[in-house]
Write a protein that holds these residues in place. Sequence first.
Motif, PDB file in Angstrom:
ATOM      1  N   LEU A 196      -8.644  -5.298  -3.416  1.00 44.54           N
ATOM      2  CA  LEU A 196      -8.965  -4.182  -2.530  1.00 44.54           C
ATOM      3  C   LEU A 196     -10.293  -4.401  -1.802  1.00 44.54           C
ATOM      4  CD1 LEU A 196      -7.777  -1.479  -1.654  1.00 44.54           C
ATOM      5  CD2 LEU A 196      -9.122  -0.399  -3.476  1.00 44.54           C
ATOM      6  N   ILE A 233     -10.601  -0.183   4.701  1.00 43.20           N
ATOM      7  CA  ILE A 233      -9.418   0.673   4.571  1.00 43.20           C
ATOM      8  C   ILE A 233      -9.543   1.855   5.515  1.00 43.20           C
ATOM      9  CG2 ILE A 233      -8.026   2.080   3.033  1.00 43.20           C
ATOM     10  CD1 ILE A 233      -7.967  -0.853   2.298  1.00 43.20           C
ATOM     11  N   THR A 258      -7.303   1.880  -5.732  1.00 44.77           N
ATOM     12  CA  THR A 258      -6.804   3.057  -5.027  1.00 44.77           C
ATOM     13  C   THR A 258      -7.877   3.589  -4.088  1.00 44.77           C
ATOM     14  OG1 THR A 258      -5.360   3.637  -6.877  1.00 44.77           O
ATOM     15  CG2 THR A 258      -5.861   5.377  -5.303  1.00 44.77           C
ATOM     16  N   CYS A 261      -3.911   6.174  -1.987  1.00 43.06           N
ATOM     17  CA  CYS A 261      -3.316   4.962  -1.424  1.00 43.06           C
ATOM     18  C   CYS A 261      -3.499   3.864  -2.463  1.00 43.06           C
ATOM     19  CB  CYS A 261      -4.005   4.598  -0.117  1.00 43.06           C
ATOM     20  SG  CYS A 261      -3.507   3.007   0.569  1.00 43.06           S
ATOM     21  N   CYS A 273      -2.228   5.035   5.150  1.00 42.40           N
ATOM     22  CA  CYS A 273      -3.375   4.182   4.879  1.00 42.40           C
ATOM     23  C   CYS A 273      -3.064   2.783   5.384  1.00 42.40           C
ATOM     24  CB  CYS A 273      -3.740   4.159   3.392  1.00 42.40           C
ATOM     25  SG  CYS A 273      -2.540   3.366   2.320  1.00 42.40           S
ATOM     26  N   ALA A 330      -4.916  -1.440   5.791  1.00 43.32           N
ATOM     27  CA  ALA A 330      -5.939  -2.370   5.332  1.00 43.32           C
ATOM     28  C   ALA A 330      -6.260  -3.397   6.413  1.00 43.32           C
ATOM     29  CB  ALA A 330      -5.462  -3.089   4.066  1.00 43.32           C
ATOM     30  N   PHE A 354       0.878  -1.164   0.000  1.00 43.84           N
ATOM     31  CA  PHE A 354       0.000   0.000   0.000  1.00 43.84           C
ATOM     32  C   PHE A 354       0.916   1.215   0.000  1.00 43.84           C
ATOM     33  CE2 PHE A 354      -4.245  -1.678   0.584  1.00 43.84           C
ATOM     34  CZ  PHE A 354      -3.989  -2.978   0.977  1.00 43.84           C
ATOM     35  N   ALA A 379      -2.998   0.186  -3.925  1.00 41.88           N
ATOM     36  CA  ALA A 379      -2.813  -1.181  -3.432  1.00 41.88           C
ATOM     37  C   ALA A 379      -2.303  -2.087  -4.542  1.00 41.88           C
ATOM     38  CB  ALA A 379      -4.133  -1.726  -2.894  1.00 41.88           C
ATOM     39  N   GLY A 392       0.854   1.426   4.762  1.00 37.24           N
ATOM     40  CA  GLY A 392       1.744   2.124   3.851  1.00 37.24           C
ATOM     41  C   GLY A 392       2.865   2.803   4.607  1.00 37.24           C
TER      42      GLY A 392
END
Length: 127
Positions: free
Chosen positions: A29, A34, A78, A22, A96, A98, A4, A24, A118
């Motif tokens: 996704l 997120i 994204t 962000c 960001c 997940a 990310f 991925a 990220g």
Amino acid sequence: QVQFVESGGGLVQPGGSLRLSCAASGVTLNDYAIGWFRQAPGKEREGVSCISKIRSSTYSADSVKGRFTISTDNAKKTVYLQMNSLEPGDTAVYYCAANLMRVLCTDPPRQYEYDYWGQGTQVTVSS
């Protein structure tokens, strides 16, 4: 490889806008809720926004409600954070993350539940 990657940070004057992205890779996704988090100097990291796994609901911290909007573009894999009416207090590194487990966002987002992060992007709000 799961990644990310945030982008879009920078220096902006008070009242201005930025859109963080962000991107991925290595994941689907839609399998993840997120979240966007931020950490200001000398402060703990906090959750500011989240979008649920099924994209039916979002969460915004009181400090950003009405100013920040989270959205996704599944075709581009994204997630975006549109930030308007920025204030000096919004200055922070934005991350960001997940979350595979959660379908809906918690209030506030629980950092320990997030599986991937990220590297962060710096946002500075100053005149």
